[in-house]
Design an enzyme around this catalytic site. Structure first.
Site: not given
Length: 338
Positions: A153, A19
């Site tokens: 995250k 990504e």
């Protein structure tokens, strides 16, 4: 599709999708550029072909040249592109970094089954009220690509994120010696992953099984950050709470929140979070490449008949043969024509 990537796909060699939001929104220039090049080099060293996915002037690129990487890394006004953003960004001829969601879509359409990232998005704190849930989670529930990441995250609500992934039907597995679900910068989150694979062989077997079933959903392989460069969970937690308070006071929400939080964490931890971020993406690239190599070998062996065939999810289709200069009726001896 970049020629080297297209050639690898045609030959059945392992390809790893990468990504690009980590380049455009995750790190400052020029660290982001050196990181992107290093990650591609790690993928190549471990036997796979890197395919960084991004959008340049309204066109999706699967595989980027050095010049294109430089453009994305140094540009100021590029868009963070998820599923919902793709139509607008393409129609307006804009450039952008693709999120995990956006990258999964392009990877799947190109025929790339493995994607490497730092960490996926998830449910934000207070998401049960705000409905601020990353499109990465719904994408994992609808697109059959395996995502290798350092979990979710750590600035997110990890418990609710795991619950949401379960609702989406996503197979989540920790990688390595423990079932502990990693929290991006930190190896511990306080949550257990539903499943656990010990090495690349087991991970590839799991992904192969998921793809063979034709479930149209992805797999999440959660790889902990290397021990020697992982950040202290307590330090990250305290910095996260401080950064969240500041974000709320400034009214920062939506897709601007994660880049703000990551930058703030880097400041509050004196660079420790950025060091951990670099370590985990490099480690994920190594692990993801090794998984892609094993998966490619399994798929090649199946094509040669050395592994049992996965159940075919596509029903046999009728074959129509016709021509203006031929007029006859033929009846096959067998009911199935190969």
């Amino acid at each position: 599709i970049q020629p080297s990537v297209q050639e690898a796909l045609m030959e059945g060699r392992p390809v790893v999708a990468l990504e690009s939001t980590i380049i455009t929104h995750g790190m400052p220039y020029p660290q982001n550029l050196s990181m992107a090049r290093e990650v591609e080099e790690i993928v190549t060293t471990n036997g796979a072909v890197p395919a960084t996915i991004g959008i340049l002037r309204g066109q999706i690129h699967v595989g980027l040249t050095n010049e294109e990487l430089e453009f994305l890394a140094s540009s100021k006004n590029v868009v963070k592109v998820s599923r919902r953003d793709l139509p607008y960004v393409l129609s307006q001829g804009l450039s952008g970094g693709t999120t995990v969601s956006g990258t999964m879509i392009a990877a799947h359409k190109a025929g790339i089954p493995v994607l490497v990232t730092g960490g996926i998005g998830g449910v934000h704190w207070g998401g049960e009220s705000t409905l601020d849930v990353s499109a990465d989670l719904t994408e994992l529930g609808r697109t059959p690509v395996a995502v290798v990441s350092a979990g979710v995250k750590s600035i997110l609500d990890i418990g609710r994120t795991l619950e949401y992934l379960e609702t989406q039907g996503v197979c989540v597995s920790a990688f390595g010696e423990s079932r502990e679900f990693p929290a991006f910068f930190s190896r511990q989150s306080g949550f257990q992953a539903p499943y656990h694979v010990q090495d690349e062989e087991e991970a590839a077997e799991l992904i192969d099984s998921a793809l063979g079933l034709g479930l149209s959903s992805g797999v999440l392989i959660a790889v902990p950050c290397p021990q020697e460069r992982a950040a202290s969970g307590q330090i990250i937690q305290e910095a996260t709470q401080q950064a969240l308070s500041e974000a709320r006071s400034k009214g920062i929400t939506g897709k601007e929140l994660t880049p703000f939080m990551l930058q703030k964490l880097n400041e509050l931890t004196d660079g420790k979070s950025l060091d951990s971020n670099l370590a985990l993406i490099q480690n994920n690239a190594r692990v993801g490449s090794c998984i892609a190599v094993v998966l490619s070998k399994r798929q090649k062996a199946r094509r040669k008949g050395n592994l049992p065939q996965q159940g075919n999810t596509t029903p046999p289709q009728p074959v129509v043969i016709g021509g203006i200069n031929v007029d006859f009726i033929a009846k096959a001896q067998n009911t199935v024509i190969l």
